[in-house]
Design an enzyme around this catalytic site. Structure first.
Site, mmCIF file in Angstrom:
data_model
loop_
_atom_site.group_PDB
_atom_site.id
_atom_site.type_symbol
_atom_site.label_atom_id
_atom_site.label_comp_id
_atom_site.label_asym_id
_atom_site.label_seq_id
_atom_site.Cartn_x
_atom_site.Cartn_y
_atom_site.Cartn_z
ATOM 1 N N LYS A 225 0.828 -1.213 0.000
ATOM 2 C CA LYS A 225 0.000 0.000 0.000
ATOM 3 C C LYS A 225 0.860 1.261 0.000
ATOM 4 O O LYS A 225 0.654 2.169 -0.804
ATOM 5 C CB LYS A 225 -0.915 -0.007 1.215
ATOM 6 C CG LYS A 225 -1.599 1.327 1.516
ATOM 7 C CD LYS A 225 -2.374 1.263 2.821
ATOM 8 C CE LYS A 225 -2.987 2.603 3.183
ATOM 9 N NZ LYS A 225 -2.020 3.562 3.729
ATOM 10 N N ASN A 226 1.825 1.339 0.909
ATOM 11 C CA ASN A 226 2.594 2.571 1.053
ATOM 12 C C ASN A 226 3.504 2.829 -0.151
ATOM 13 O O ASN A 226 3.807 3.984 -0.462
ATOM 14 C CB ASN A 226 3.409 2.544 2.348
ATOM 15 C CG ASN A 226 2.520 2.647 3.579
ATOM 16 O OD1 ASN A 226 1.390 3.120 3.498
ATOM 17 N ND2 ASN A 226 3.011 2.190 4.716
ATOM 18 N N ARG B 184 -4.605 10.356 2.764
ATOM 19 C CA ARG B 184 -3.338 10.983 3.117
ATOM 20 C C ARG B 184 -2.376 11.028 1.929
ATOM 21 O O ARG B 184 -1.631 11.992 1.736
ATOM 22 C CB ARG B 184 -2.717 10.187 4.268
ATOM 23 C CG ARG B 184 -1.361 10.684 4.750
ATOM 24 C CD ARG B 184 -1.495 11.908 5.607
ATOM 25 N NE ARG B 184 -0.192 12.422 6.008
ATOM 26 C CZ ARG B 184 -0.027 13.550 6.682
ATOM 27 N NH1 ARG B 184 -1.065 14.263 7.042
ATOM 28 N NH2 ARG B 184 1.177 13.960 7.011
ATOM 29 N N ASP C 1 -5.492 8.225 8.614
ATOM 30 C CA ASP C 1 -5.720 7.725 9.970
ATOM 31 C C ASP C 1 -5.637 8.842 10.997
ATOM 32 O O ASP C 1 -4.787 9.729 10.897
ATOM 33 C CB ASP C 1 -4.684 6.649 10.323
ATOM 34 C CG ASP C 1 -4.927 5.355 9.565
ATOM 35 O OD1 ASP C 1 -6.089 5.076 9.272
ATOM 36 O OD2 ASP C 1 -3.959 4.643 9.294
ATOM 37 N N ASP D 134 3.973 0.996 11.839
ATOM 38 C CA ASP D 134 2.720 0.379 11.418
ATOM 39 C C ASP D 134 2.514 -1.020 11.989
ATOM 40 O O ASP D 134 1.402 -1.549 11.935
ATOM 41 C CB ASP D 134 2.656 0.307 9.881
ATOM 42 C CG ASP D 134 2.295 1.650 9.260
ATOM 43 O OD1 ASP D 134 1.895 2.552 10.009
ATOM 44 O OD2 ASP D 134 2.425 1.793 8.037
ATOM 45 N N MET E 46 6.308 7.752 17.422
ATOM 46 C CA MET E 46 6.028 8.659 16.316
ATOM 47 C C MET E 46 4.625 9.261 16.317
ATOM 48 O O MET E 46 4.418 10.358 15.821
ATOM 49 C CB MET E 46 6.306 7.945 14.988
ATOM 50 C CG MET E 46 7.776 7.541 14.852
ATOM 51 S SD MET E 46 8.155 6.586 13.389
ATOM 52 C CE MET E 46 8.007 7.816 12.118
#
Length: 436
Positions: free
Chosen positions: A22-23, A97, A121, A320, A342
């Site tokens: 996904k990222n 995002r 998110d 994540d 983070m």
């Protein structure tokens, strides 16, 4: 809103294939805006966030054609720049995002890039400063409308420069890299993110004609070129999904094989799960998790002190997966301190696990201590709501290991990051039903 009904307490068995990352997809899809030529991308995950970005590209005028499952061609030879200043874009761009990463390519190629404050998110503050400070360093003029939270950058041309990023932001680095490849002169980015997905972006851009050196390090040197051409690219498997399946296998005492994981791009992920006592076996390019019928025991440090697992920029442990680690620790033998550095809201889902019977002390917004049950007391089924993608999957794993039938609401959050998760879990024996 959709709901999952999960009957927990069943062992799973079989093989599961991780989806495309996904990222990585969110970066790579934005890069198609850098060239008028055809770009083919394979192994694209069929998930909400990625599909929203593809639809945004279509509205921008990019020609998109689906070749087969997970494979598309993109051609940005007639980009509609007027759409960027439309009311429709102000709505569409807020939907995810990853939309922030269209700004760098648009600025580099067309001299202007705009974006409304993007969504994503709700896991804490996620600043955009790194993105825009980098683009300003390249010569862009920054504009911001506080009234409708609309950002913009404009420049006749960009000029290469040296910059030291104050944070190793993955999306920030990606945005700056995509702008710098078409800038005049040489750009040096120090404290750049060096995640495998960012490396994938740089390799793709180099195939398109960019001149990027230092790929894989935290210092990227980019010699600007006038134009980029087309290419073909394949996504890596999703490392977050791979970690999720490792955790699922351990929590349900299941024997699972995770196929084609690209071991060389997993970094410390296997070793962190091993610190929890989980057996992670390498079989070619697969991961095999045997059934942990006797549970798993958390390691201590060599001086006997409690293990701490924390997140850090690559090659550190990805934030994540901390939610998955926390859930898996609830049934381990021993205790662990989870330190989420983070994002200050990411651990707030632990109250739902406490309701299920987990022993967790939330020390502050960033730290939680987990005392494992060693399977002597199973988690209890309950009704819960998915707050974000990763917490949602963590709760799903908890439900699959729990005694009784659980309900998870707001599963659109899970669908944003995991492709057909209920169908794929049923294929390995999970009792999960989607109720619209």
């Amino acid at each position: 809103m959709g709901t999952f009904k999960i009957e927990g307490g069943h062992q799973l068995k079989g093989s599961i294939q991780p989806q495309g990352a996904k990222n990585e997809a969110l970066q790579i899809l934005c890069a198609v805006l850098l060239t008028p030529e055809l770009v083919t991308i394979n192994n694209i995950p069929d998930i909400i966030d990625v599909n929203k970005l593809i639809n945004l590209l279509i509205k921008l005028g990019v020609k998109v054609e689906k070749i087969s499952k997970g494979s598309y061609t993109f051609q940005a030879d007639e980009v509609d720049l007027d759409y960027l200043e439309s009311d429709a874009f102000k709505v569409d761009g807020r939907g995810l995002r990853g939309s922030i990463m269209i700004v760098g390519p648009l600025l580099a190629r067309f001299g202007k890039g705009y974006i409304p404050k993007p969504g994503g998110d709700k896991i804490g503050r996620r600043r955009l400063d790194t993105h825009f400070e980098g683009l300003i360093n390249l010569g862009a003029k920054f504009k911001y409308s506080k009234e409708d939270q609309f950002y913009g950058v404009e420049a006749e041309y960009l000029t290469g420069t040296y910059m030291l990023l104050e944070e190793a932001s993955v999306t920030g680095t990606a945005n700056i890299v995509m702008a710098a490849v078409l800038a005049r002169g040489i750009t040096t980015i120090y404290n750049a993110a060096c995640e495998p997905y960012l490396q994938q972006l740089c390799k793709m851009l180099n195939r398109m004609g960019a001149k990027i050196s230092g790929v894989g390090s935290n210092m990227l040197i980019i010699e600007g070129v006038e134009t980029l051409g087309g290419t073909e690219h394949r996504m890596l498997p999703d490392m977050i999904e791979i970690g999720s399946w490792i955790g699922l296998a351990a929590m349900t005492k299941s024997e699972l094989t995770i196929s084609n994981v690209s071991w060389n791009d997993l970094g410390v992920i296997p070793s962190v799960f091993r610190k929890l006592g989980i057996t992670v076996e390498k079989q070619g390019d697969d991961i095999h998790i045997p059934a942990h019928t006797n549970g798993y025991e958390i390691q201590s440090y060599i001086d006997g002190s409690i293990l701490t697992i924390s997140d850090a920029p690559w090659p550190g442990f990805t934030p994540d997966l901390l939610s998955i680690i926390l859930v898996v620790a609830t049934q381990a033998r021993g205790s662990v301190l989870i330190h989420q550095k983070m994002f200050e809201s990411r651990l707030f889902f632990v109250d739902k696990l406490i309701d299920m019977g987990a022993k967790i002390i939330l020390c502050d917004p960033h730290r939680a201590t987990v005392i494992g049950h060693d399977f002597k007391s199973t988690l209890k089924a309950t009704t819960m709501t998915s707050p974000d993608i990763r917490a949602g999957v963590s709760l799903l794993i908890a439900a699959l290991s729990a005694k009784g039938t659980s309900t998870i609401q707001n599963i659109e959050q899970i669908d944003r990051g995991y492709e057909n998760i209920d169908e794929r879990l049923r294929a390995i024996g999970a009792k999960i039903e989607r109720v619209e």
